[in-house]
Design a protein around this motif. Sequence first.
Motif, PDB file in Angstrom:
ATOM      1  N   CYS A 265       3.287  10.889   0.073  1.00  0.00           N
ATOM      2  CA  CYS A 265       2.998  11.508   1.377  1.00  0.00           C
ATOM      3  C   CYS A 265       3.608  12.899   1.545  1.00  0.00           C
ATOM      4  CB  CYS A 265       3.416  10.593   2.524  1.00  0.00           C
ATOM      5  SG  CYS A 265       2.618   8.985   2.436  1.00  0.00           S
TER       6      CYS A 265
ATOM      7  N   CYS B  75       8.977  11.378   7.762  1.00  0.00           N
ATOM      8  CA  CYS B  75       8.186  10.330   7.101  1.00  0.00           C
ATOM      9  C   CYS B  75       9.054   9.087   6.845  1.00  0.00           C
ATOM     10  CB  CYS B  75       7.655  10.879   5.793  1.00  0.00           C
ATOM     11  SG  CYS B  75       5.894  10.961   5.673  1.00  0.00           S
ATOM     12  N   CYS B  76       8.821   8.397   5.739  1.00  0.00           N
ATOM     13  CA  CYS B  76       9.497   7.103   5.565  1.00  0.00           C
ATOM     14  C   CYS B  76      10.899   7.202   4.979  1.00  0.00           C
ATOM     15  CB  CYS B  76       8.616   6.150   4.776  1.00  0.00           C
ATOM     16  SG  CYS B  76       7.360   5.439   5.854  1.00  0.00           S
TER      17      CYS B  76
ATOM     18  N   GLY C 209       1.438   2.172   9.848  1.00  0.00           N
ATOM     19  CA  GLY C 209       0.677   3.142   9.063  1.00  0.00           C
ATOM     20  C   GLY C 209       0.849   4.583   9.453  1.00  0.00           C
ATOM     21  N   CYS C 210       0.019   5.364   8.802  1.00  0.00           N
ATOM     22  CA  CYS C 210       0.110   6.819   8.794  1.00  0.00           C
ATOM     23  C   CYS C 210      -0.305   7.417  10.132  1.00  0.00           C
ATOM     24  CB  CYS C 210      -0.839   7.336   7.727  1.00  0.00           C
ATOM     25  SG  CYS C 210      -0.974   6.239   6.301  1.00  0.00           S
TER      26      CYS C 210
ATOM     27  N   LYS D 134      -2.124   3.337   0.179  1.00  0.00           N
ATOM     28  CA  LYS D 134      -1.109   2.312   0.471  1.00  0.00           C
ATOM     29  C   LYS D 134      -1.517   1.500   1.696  1.00  0.00           C
ATOM     30  CE  LYS D 134       2.254   5.290   0.639  1.00  0.00           C
ATOM     31  NZ  LYS D 134       3.569   5.758   1.055  1.00  0.00           N
TER      32      LYS D 134
ATOM     33  N   MET E 139      -4.458   6.693   6.523  1.00  0.00           N
ATOM     34  CA  MET E 139      -5.068   7.706   5.647  1.00  0.00           C
ATOM     35  C   MET E 139      -4.850   7.394   4.168  1.00  0.00           C
ATOM     36  SD  MET E 139      -2.689   9.958   4.149  1.00  0.00           S
ATOM     37  CE  MET E 139      -0.928   9.777   4.079  1.00  0.00           C
ATOM     38  N   SER E 140      -3.814   6.646   3.786  1.00  0.00           N
ATOM     39  CA  SER E 140      -3.476   6.567   2.359  1.00  0.00           C
ATOM     40  C   SER E 140      -3.967   5.269   1.727  1.00  0.00           C
ATOM     41  CB  SER E 140      -1.959   6.684   2.178  1.00  0.00           C
ATOM     42  OG  SER E 140      -1.346   5.459   2.489  1.00  0.00           O
TER      43      SER E 140
ATOM     44  N   CYS F 111       7.063   2.168   5.464  1.00  0.00           N
ATOM     45  CA  CYS F 111       5.834   1.420   5.160  1.00  0.00           C
ATOM     46  C   CYS F 111       6.068   0.340   4.100  1.00  0.00           C
ATOM     47  CB  CYS F 111       4.665   2.335   4.826  1.00  0.00           C
ATOM     48  SG  CYS F 111       5.027   3.740   3.814  1.00  0.00           S
TER      49      CYS F 111
ATOM     50  N   HIS G 106       9.873   8.630   0.464  1.00  0.00           N
ATOM     51  CA  HIS G 106       9.963   7.175   0.652  1.00  0.00           C
ATOM     52  C   HIS G 106      11.168   6.474   0.045  1.00  0.00           C
ATOM     53  CE1 HIS G 106       5.919   7.697   2.121  1.00  0.00           C
ATOM     54  NE2 HIS G 106       6.018   6.493   2.632  1.00  0.00           N
TER      55      HIS G 106
ATOM     56  N   PHE H 182       4.580  12.073   9.027  1.00  0.00           N
ATOM     57  CA  PHE H 182       3.787  12.670   7.947  1.00  0.00           C
ATOM     58  C   PHE H 182       3.083  13.949   8.396  1.00  0.00           C
ATOM     59  CE2 PHE H 182      -0.631  12.893   6.414  1.00  0.00           C
ATOM     60  CZ  PHE H 182      -0.399  13.278   5.105  1.00  0.00           C
TER      61      PHE H 182
ATOM     62  N   GLY I 277       6.657   2.677   9.614  1.00  0.00           N
ATOM     63  CA  GLY I 277       6.078   3.917   9.093  1.00  0.00           C
ATOM     64  C   GLY I 277       5.918   4.989  10.155  1.00  0.00           C
ATOM     65  N   CYS I 278       4.860   5.799   9.987  1.00  0.00           N
ATOM     66  CA  CYS I 278       4.658   6.928  10.889  1.00  0.00           C
ATOM     67  C   CYS I 278       4.202   6.464  12.268  1.00  0.00           C
ATOM     68  CB  CYS I 278       3.687   7.918  10.259  1.00  0.00           C
ATOM     69  SG  CYS I 278       4.410   8.650   8.776  1.00  0.00           S
TER      70      CYS I 278
HETATM   71  S1  MSK Z   1       4.908   7.759   5.278  1.00  0.00           S
HETATM   72  S2  MSK Z   1       1.976   6.044   3.883  1.00  0.00           S
HETATM   73  S3  MSK Z   1       1.892   8.571   6.128  1.00  0.00           S
HETATM   74  S4  MSK Z   1       3.067   5.511   7.121  1.00  0.00           S
HETATM   75 FE1  MSK Z   1       5.229   5.908   4.767  1.00  0.00          FE
HETATM   76 FE2  MSK Z   1       3.605   7.603   6.929  1.00  0.00          FE
HETATM   77 FE3  MSK Z   1       1.499   6.427   5.898  1.00  0.00          FE
HETATM   78 FE4  MSK Z   1       2.917   7.977   4.409  1.00  0.00          FE
END
Ligand code: MSK
Length: 651
Positions: A343, A304-305, A452-453, A563, A560-561, A524, A269, A322, A482-483
């Motif tokens: 992540c 990912c991010c 989101g994820c 966050k 999923m997270s 994200c 991230h 992710f 994000g994803c």
């Molecule tokens: S990377 S928080 S899986 S969006 Fe931001 Fe993707 Fe969700 Fe991780």
Amino acid sequence: MGTKRTPIGVAPRCLGIDCEGSTCVVEQAEGQGVVTYIQRMNRRTIEPCLFGQGGTCCRICSFGPCMMIEEIPESIGICGATPATVAARNFCRMVAGGASAHMDHGLETAFAFLAAARGESEYKIKDKKKLRALAEVFEIKTEGRSTEDIAIEVGEKALAEFGKQEGGIYCIRRAPEKRQELWKKTGVLPRGIQREVVEIMHRTHMGTDQDHENLIFQATRCALADGWGGSMISTELQDIMFGTPVPTRALVNLGVLAEDEVNVVVHGHEPILSEAMAMVAQDPELIEAAKNAGARGINLVGVCCTGNEVLMRHGIPVAGSFIQQEVVLATGAVEAMVVDIQCIMQSLPAVAACFHTEVITTSDRAKIPGAKHIEVDHHNAVQTARQIIQRAIDRYPKRREINIPKNKMDVVAGFSHETINHMLGGAFRASYRPLNDNIINGRIRGVGAVVGCDSTRVRSGYVHTTVVKELIKNNVLVLVTGCAATACGRAGLLRPEAADLAGPGLREVCETVGMPPVLHMGSCVDNSRILIAATEIVREGGLGDDISEVPAAGCAPEWMSEKAISIGHYFVASGVYVVFGRTFPTTNSKVLTDYLFRGIAEEYGGKWAVEEDPVKMAQLMIQHIEESREALGIQAKKERVLFDMEMRREL
Ligand code: MSK
């Protein structure tokens, strides 16, 4: 113990890569002994705990764990805690976990920014205009002062926001006035960024706050400190230091890995190291070293991010989201995967061990057994990036059989909230006026955020793309981060050509301006850009005085997270209707869920919902958007008019 259990559930095998024309990378990797989340899910022999899933398992003291069923009156904790209290405590702790991730990211960015401002690192102040705008938010005088001088004060003030105990945070003043008044009245204005997390951890300690609404009150204050504090500071300082994104063409999907180049993947991230990697990957000396090792060059890609960060600012391709991180390694074509924070699956070193790949951790806050640790610090990012790329080059001759799926898709990314200004308003008339006008006249029905994820439980990206297609078909302009954004990219939804899938009004606007109907706004942490975009829509006028009045809704279909929970809650507290997919962490307590899905709307205008079916999810959002239009009095359908040149120019 010792009894053989039957595996439960089967993970969807396809990761949305569309290996058409290539050997399925998942199947081939299995034959090479690679274990990914697919096998781990399929081998799992214990059902996920339904008490934990619905929020009514309490394990905050040693009386328990206490598991509760709300419908049974005597089913309460040993201490007397009710299911609503326990579910609220668990929800609060998810908000605290998610918010902390963004806050710590923001704090690290502030340290890096200050080092750059003081001339102690290789980074410079790139966006001077944005620096001055942020200085104004922080009430810093700019007249007659040098960029460096202003930047140092901005960095110091940003840093101070995290440890503040009272007085409130500056960025919250960017919200519409009516919203700020409401927060003041309800008492949820954050007092400092980190203080709100500490208070959540205290309130949810055994025997402290026992009132579910009072607990959610603190979750709200903490989530606001994330969205309008930690996350916003991360985005703003990164933009000032590394450049504010502008629309950029790039490629997405596993096919961006190169067969004959040294592939280096950045994942996580924080863009602090990946920015340096982007600079160094073009260094002629390193390219020469790669050639001497038998490669054609160096190919830097993202996952990912961190991937989204370098995509937004440099057009560097994204290999996967992710859910695809293990499969990126399973191609056998990656020399180094460089990870920072959040992540990152612990399984990566085990997958890498099946190939010649090295997994390199770079943050002292995120180490993984089996990975090489090379720490980056704000003062030596370029030097560290160089060292890492050289290690990757050294690995290239050890590469064995590779299997890179051919698929890659064109995307246009880089839609910061500033860009939306220019894109619709033009260079000389930069404003949100054209967007507001198109919402008012009904060509665009409203705005939908899909963030989101991605999830292990569905065919990767399927839910995201189904929601998005349904929204644009109904003339809803979509913002993605994000994803979710990567999934849309793989499906071709981030291209101007995707306007063909949009309803006639949205298509007309997209074709006139040449923009996609789905705008990629970043990682994200960059959901804070959506808060500012919503505020700009309010400020421009004609669509209400507050974010809650704008015809808009948000969703996280494959979340999923923790966050995601914090992000969802700061949108709800900012007045937005937010729908989550498949599951929601409080559903075992009807009392608490009723409050979050209905009662909370009376206080903040926004509320939560959950819906598994992607089409129904989109319809819920569309229904909310149409109700907002009705309330604004802009519901009347306009006659379809044929546009002449003059009218197109005006549009
Ligand atoms: S990377 S928080 S899986 S969006 Fe931001 Fe993707 Fe969700 Fe991780």
